[in-house]
Design a protein around this motif. Structure first.
Motif, PDB file in Angstrom:
ATOM      1  N   ASN A   3     -11.306  27.644  59.491  1.00  0.00           N
ATOM      2  CA  ASN A   3     -12.254  28.733  59.746  1.00  0.00           C
ATOM      3  C   ASN A   3     -13.580  28.163  60.214  1.00  0.00           C
ATOM      4  O   ASN A   3     -14.104  27.216  59.623  1.00  0.00           O
ATOM      5  CB  ASN A   3     -12.457  29.566  58.477  1.00  0.00           C
ATOM      6  N   ASN A  47      -9.342  30.466  62.873  1.00  0.00           N
ATOM      7  CA  ASN A  47     -10.315  31.463  63.295  1.00  0.00           C
ATOM      8  C   ASN A  47     -11.528  30.655  63.723  1.00  0.00           C
ATOM      9  O   ASN A  47     -12.339  30.249  62.897  1.00  0.00           O
ATOM     10  CB  ASN A  47     -10.668  32.427  62.167  1.00  0.00           C
ATOM     11  N   SER A 101     -14.868  30.130  69.486  1.00  0.00           N
ATOM     12  CA  SER A 101     -13.817  30.650  70.379  1.00  0.00           C
ATOM     13  C   SER A 101     -14.320  30.713  71.814  1.00  0.00           C
ATOM     14  O   SER A 101     -13.591  30.418  72.756  1.00  0.00           O
ATOM     15  CB  SER A 101     -13.427  32.079  69.991  1.00  0.00           C
ATOM     16  N   GLU A 131      -4.082  31.899  66.453  1.00  0.00           N
ATOM     17  CA  GLU A 131      -5.509  32.203  66.460  1.00  0.00           C
ATOM     18  C   GLU A 131      -5.728  33.573  65.831  1.00  0.00           C
ATOM     19  O   GLU A 131      -5.030  34.528  66.161  1.00  0.00           O
ATOM     20  CB  GLU A 131      -6.032  32.194  67.895  1.00  0.00           C
ATOM     21  N   HIS A 138      -8.703  36.556  64.660  1.00  0.00           N
ATOM     22  CA  HIS A 138     -10.058  37.124  64.665  1.00  0.00           C
ATOM     23  C   HIS A 138     -10.032  38.376  63.806  1.00  0.00           C
ATOM     24  O   HIS A 138      -9.166  39.239  63.999  1.00  0.00           O
ATOM     25  CB  HIS A 138     -10.512  37.472  66.085  1.00  0.00           C
ATOM     26  N   TYR A 156      -4.540  37.161  59.199  1.00  0.00           N
ATOM     27  CA  TYR A 156      -4.184  35.839  58.683  1.00  0.00           C
ATOM     28  C   TYR A 156      -2.747  35.842  58.165  1.00  0.00           C
ATOM     29  O   TYR A 156      -1.994  34.902  58.393  1.00  0.00           O
ATOM     30  CB  TYR A 156      -5.133  35.419  57.563  1.00  0.00           C
TER      31      TYR A 156
END
Length: 147
Positions: A10, A76, A81, A100, A102, A134
């Motif tokens: 993260n 994340n 990003s 990935e 978000h 997640y």
């Protein structure tokens, strides 16, 4: 034998989840997300190494280290990003499956958030599902890693 560990990575400001812009990111804390990811991973006989950093180089180091003992990466990258070629290059260099995540729908936000360098490397991208994203990423990778 393939490692049965996921790297949960993260990026910046995600340590503030639960208090930072709850109208955008929700009220779930990073610790709660990490605990749930570990639970879901355990259902698939996977362990998790969770790392959060506000520093790009530390994220790159964690990605590079993952090639030694991880089977896949859930990331994340947060604000990185949209800016970090270094993180995308590190993900390419380790040749592990990448999902990935978000929390918010980056495509419904400011224009600069619509592009992610990491998406070009990721096998799976989920945006806008909140913390459930997640879990979706872990389940995807568990299926991908299944014999």
């Amino acid at each position: 034998m393939t490692a049965r560990r996921l790297l949960l990575l993260n990026g910046p400001n995600l340590n503030l989840l639960g208090t930072r812009q709850p109208e955008v990111y929700g009220s779930t804390t990073l610790a709660q997300i990490e605990a749930r990811v570990s639970e879901v991973a355990a259902e698939h006989d996977l362990s998790v190494r969770a790392i959060q950093s506000n520093h790009e180089g530390e994220l790159v180091d964690a990605i590079q280290a993952a090639r030694e003992d991880c089977a896949a990466i859930v990331i994340n990258p947060a604000a990185y990003s949209h800016t970090s070629v270094a993180i995308a290059d590190a993900l390419r260099s380790v040749a592990l499956p990448v999902a990935e995540v978000h929390l918010s729908n980056i495509h419904a936000r400011e224009q600069f958030r619509h592009h992610s360098y990491v998406s070009a490397v990721a096998e799976m991208v989920v945006a806008g599902a909140g913390p459930l994203g997640y879990e979706m990423a872990v389940r995807y990778l568990a299926d991908r890693l299944a014999p």
